[in-house]
Write an enzyme that holds these catalytic residues in place. Structure first.
Site, PDB file in Angstrom:
ATOM      1  N   ASP A  40       6.025-106.429  38.035  1.00 32.08           N
ATOM      2  CA  ASP A  40       5.622-105.024  38.008  1.00 32.08           C
ATOM      3  C   ASP A  40       4.884-104.721  39.310  1.00 32.08           C
ATOM      4  O   ASP A  40       3.999-105.465  39.712  1.00 32.08           O
ATOM      5  CB  ASP A  40       4.698-104.788  36.802  1.00 32.08           C
ATOM      6  CG  ASP A  40       4.481-103.323  36.494  1.00 32.08           C
ATOM      7  OD1 ASP A  40       4.216-102.545  37.431  1.00 32.08           O
ATOM      8  OD2 ASP A  40       4.582-102.948  35.327  1.00 32.08           O
ATOM      9  N   CYS A  80       6.655 -97.347  35.458  1.00 32.22           N
ATOM     10  CA  CYS A  80       7.070 -98.503  34.654  1.00 32.22           C
ATOM     11  C   CYS A  80       8.213 -98.230  33.684  1.00 32.22           C
ATOM     12  O   CYS A  80       9.295 -98.804  33.793  1.00 32.22           O
ATOM     13  CB  CYS A  80       5.871 -99.035  33.873  1.00 32.22           C
ATOM     14  SG  CYS A  80       4.459 -99.482  34.902  1.00 32.22           S
ATOM     15  N   LYS A 128       6.778-108.660  29.315  1.00 28.31           N
ATOM     16  CA  LYS A 128       6.776-107.198  29.378  1.00 28.31           C
ATOM     17  C   LYS A 128       8.196-106.642  29.393  1.00 28.31           C
ATOM     18  O   LYS A 128       8.974-106.918  30.296  1.00 28.31           O
ATOM     19  CB  LYS A 128       6.035-106.737  30.632  1.00 28.31           C
ATOM     20  CG  LYS A 128       5.816-105.232  30.704  1.00 28.31           C
ATOM     21  CD  LYS A 128       4.893-104.876  31.855  1.00 28.31           C
ATOM     22  CE  LYS A 128       4.563-103.387  31.858  1.00 28.31           C
ATOM     23  NZ  LYS A 128       3.609-103.031  32.925  1.00 28.31           N
ATOM     24  N   HIS A 251       2.073 -83.035  52.502  1.00 29.67           N
ATOM     25  CA  HIS A 251       2.944 -82.274  51.627  1.00 29.67           C
ATOM     26  C   HIS A 251       2.160 -81.928  50.358  1.00 29.67           C
ATOM     27  O   HIS A 251       1.356 -82.719  49.880  1.00 29.67           O
ATOM     28  CB  HIS A 251       4.177 -83.115  51.281  1.00 29.67           C
ATOM     29  CG  HIS A 251       5.226 -82.382  50.532  1.00 29.67           C
ATOM     30  ND1 HIS A 251       5.181 -82.231  49.159  1.00 29.67           N
ATOM     31  CD2 HIS A 251       6.358 -81.740  50.945  1.00 29.67           C
ATOM     32  CE1 HIS A 251       6.235 -81.535  48.773  1.00 29.67           C
ATOM     33  NE2 HIS A 251       6.972 -81.230  49.826  1.00 29.67           N
ATOM     34  N   ASP A 313       9.951-103.375  38.789  1.00 30.94           N
ATOM     35  CA  ASP A 313      10.232-102.011  38.333  1.00 30.94           C
ATOM     36  C   ASP A 313       9.939-100.961  39.403  1.00 30.94           C
ATOM     37  O   ASP A 313      10.560 -99.911  39.443  1.00 30.94           O
ATOM     38  CB  ASP A 313       9.479-101.704  37.036  1.00 30.94           C
ATOM     39  CG  ASP A 313       7.981-101.899  37.141  1.00 30.94           C
ATOM     40  OD1 ASP A 313       7.489-102.370  38.186  1.00 30.94           O
ATOM     41  OD2 ASP A 313       7.274-101.584  36.160  1.00 30.94           O
ATOM     42  N   HIS A 314       8.979-101.243  40.263  1.00 29.91           N
ATOM     43  CA  HIS A 314       8.626-100.341  41.365  1.00 29.91           C
ATOM     44  C   HIS A 314       7.707-101.107  42.297  1.00 29.91           C
ATOM     45  O   HIS A 314       7.457-102.304  42.100  1.00 29.91           O
ATOM     46  CB  HIS A 314       7.938 -99.065  40.857  1.00 29.91           C
ATOM     47  CG  HIS A 314       6.793 -99.332  39.917  1.00 29.91           C
ATOM     48  ND1 HIS A 314       5.578 -99.825  40.343  1.00 29.91           N
ATOM     49  CD2 HIS A 314       6.690 -99.214  38.568  1.00 29.91           C
ATOM     50  CE1 HIS A 314       4.778 -99.981  39.305  1.00 29.91           C
ATOM     51  NE2 HIS A 314       5.438 -99.613  38.204  1.00 29.91           N
TER      52      HIS A 314
END
Length: 532
Positions: A40, A80, A128, A251, A313-314
């Site tokens: 993760d 997630c 997980k 931004h 996941d990221h």
């Protein structure tokens, strides 16, 4: 010289082993074991140079040397649950309506692991998973539902570091180590004696920041925790201090993210360096868990018949762009690791082809000889990975897409990566200005060149719309958020004022609780959807 000879010898041995397995594939249906380790919040840029020199990741490097590395692998949603939903289902977030950490897949959704089991694999999942609806905190879901409300409230704890243990403390994330022990014991005691192929999934929480318990029961994860043992694996002289744009040049969605993540205050260079150092040390601990899995496969003689996949996941921003956490399309958040090693997988190969997590579903099925169902968003990567797969005319589309609809971003966000370009657009594509980064010359993503290259913007926007009608999706998410918030407020009745004021934004909320409640009421009364 000895090190070079040793690496050459290992490569030679593995090429012979995998060559034998390749021959098996050509003469009969060889079905490899499949092991996936999914961490993760692991920044994919750490798996290749120059990022890989910042921290010692010997087992990731081992797979890189003996297998294939995808240099441009991306999450399909930088948070997630929606990200994992895309990986397990093989479908983009807007197709499964995985809008946030509360709304993801139905528990009965068919995953690639289900199909492997149906076709003769013994399957085991440890750790997980986090891809079905209904999890995560009340704060997390309420923040996602109310992101269109025109208030600005800090929703996270300020990122901090926490040093524990001493120079011999290896097991900091004890839950992950426990799950790694379970997975490796399963390999040793069960998988080693099987007459059928197996598929094992190990899901880790590291290097996700830890929950900051001092902030109460609704606190998010803003603590970067490690021990002196893992800090020794980091090269402090190589840690960069990221450049930040002034607030006036940010931004508007990035500014909202910075503020709600509690990163708009002052940070010293020492604080930033320490957060990044601790994060890299947490990555080193994660890598050691991978090493334990590799050792179990090797010691049981299963390594040569097992395809090992590594991903996340990221990523983690670790103070890039004045943010920590994910929820962003910047590289630190959206770029994930993807490495593969095993029978028939090419050795020492680094591929620049953009790929994403939805590609894992068809890839794994094809490796196992299982028919790939229609309707998937991804494409099998086996022709890129494999030394033996032959598919004339096969092509990958050449671009990847990611989308985000959750908390800490006040507009649905869509990203398309193609070649040197990263295009990011928001909401309906009109009311919020887009961003365009040339990653070949602007790796830090500090220069939005959308106005300078309207032709590129037009091409990439057309490509994106071929995959998703994003103004329609943004409208659907907006309607969903109002509906879910209304139902939640009704469910708690007279306790509404007390509950909403005590969520993790409570410090800012209570400064003007009546005004914030009015802002929510005004938002709910605007039932006709319109972009600001």
């Amino acid at each position: 010289m000895y090190s070079m000879y040793r690496t050459w010898l290992v490569l030679l041995i593995f090429s012979q082993i995998y060559g034998n397995c390749m021959c098996q594939n050509r003469t009969k249906k060889f079905r490899p074991n499949i092991v996936m380790v999914m961490s993760d919040a692991f920044d994919g840029r750490l798996t290749f140079d120059p990022g890989s020199s910042v921290v010692q990741l010997p087992y990731s490097n081992y797979i890189r040397e003996l297998g294939t590395l995808f240099v441009n692998a991306y999450t399909n949603s930088p948070i997630c649950c929606p990200s994992r939903a895309a990986m397990w289902s093989g479908r983009f977030a807007h197709l499964t309506e995985s809008w946030n950490n509360y709304k993801c897949l139905d528990p009965n959704a068919t995953t690639w692991m289900d199909l492997l089991q149906k076709h003769g694999y013994l399957t085991r999942s440890v750790g997980k998973l986090d891809y079905t609806s209904g999890s995560h905190s009340v704060s997390n879901r309420v923040e996602a539902w109310t992101r269109d409300v025109p208030f600005l409230l800090r929703q996270e704890g300020r990122p901090v570091t926490d040093l524990v243990g001493d120079a011999s403390t290896r097991r900091v994330m004890t839950k992950d180590w426990k799950n790694t022990d379970i997975a490796t014991k399963w390999i040793q005691r069960k998988a080693a004696s099987l007459a059928q192929p197996f598929a094992l999934y190990l899901g880790l929480n590291l290097p996700h920041p830890y929950v900051t318990n001092s902030l109460g029961p609704n606190a998010g994860g803003s603590t970067f925790r490690t021990s002196p043992y893992w800090l020794k694996k980091v090269m402090p002289e190589l840690i960069s201090i990221p450049k930040w744009l002034p607030f006036s040049d940010m931004h508007p969605v990035d500014y909202y993210s910075t503020f709600t993540k509690n990163c708009s205050g002052n940070f010293t260079e020492e604080e930033i360096r320490e957060i990044r150092t601790f994060y890299y040390a947490m990555c080193a601990e994660t890598d050691a868990m991978l090493g334990q899995v590799i050792s179990a496969l090797r010691d049981t003689g299963l390594l040569e018949s097992t395809v090992l996949l590594i991903t996340s996941d990221h990523g983690e921003l670790a103070m890039e762009h004045r943010q920590f956490y994910k929820m962003s399309m910047f590289e630190g958040s959206s770029h994930v690791p993807l490495l593969a090693m095993g029978p028939g997988v090419r050795s020492g190969l680094q591929l620049s082809q953009p790929v994403s997590l939805v590609d894992i579903y068809p890839t794994v099925l094809e490796m196992a000889g299982v028919a790939v169902p229609s309707g998937l968003s991804g494409h099998s990567l086996l022709p890129l990975l494999s030394q033996w797969a032959d598919r004339p005319g096969w092509t990958h589309p050449g671009w990847v897409m990611s989308e985000y609809h959750g908390c800490n971003a006040n507009a649905s966000t869509y990203m398309l990566r193609e070649g040197r370009w990263k295009y990011i657009t928001y909401a309906d594509g009109l009311s919020v200005p887009p961003q365009l980064f040339d990653l070949m010359v602007d790796e830090e993503e500090l220069h939005n060149v959308a106005s300078r290259f309207p032709g590129v913007v037009g091409h990439l926007d057309k490509q994106l719309r071929s995959a998703v009608d994003y103004p329609h999706v943004s409208q659907a998410v907006h309607a969903y958020n109002k509906q879910e918030f209304t139902a939640w407020r009704k469910s708690i009745g007279d306790n509404y004022t007390e509950v909403i004021s005590s969520l993790r934004w409570h410090l800012d909320w209570q400064e003007d609780s009546e005004g914030n409640e009015r802002a929510v009421d005004d938002w709910l009364q605007k039932f006709v959807f319109s972009f600001r």
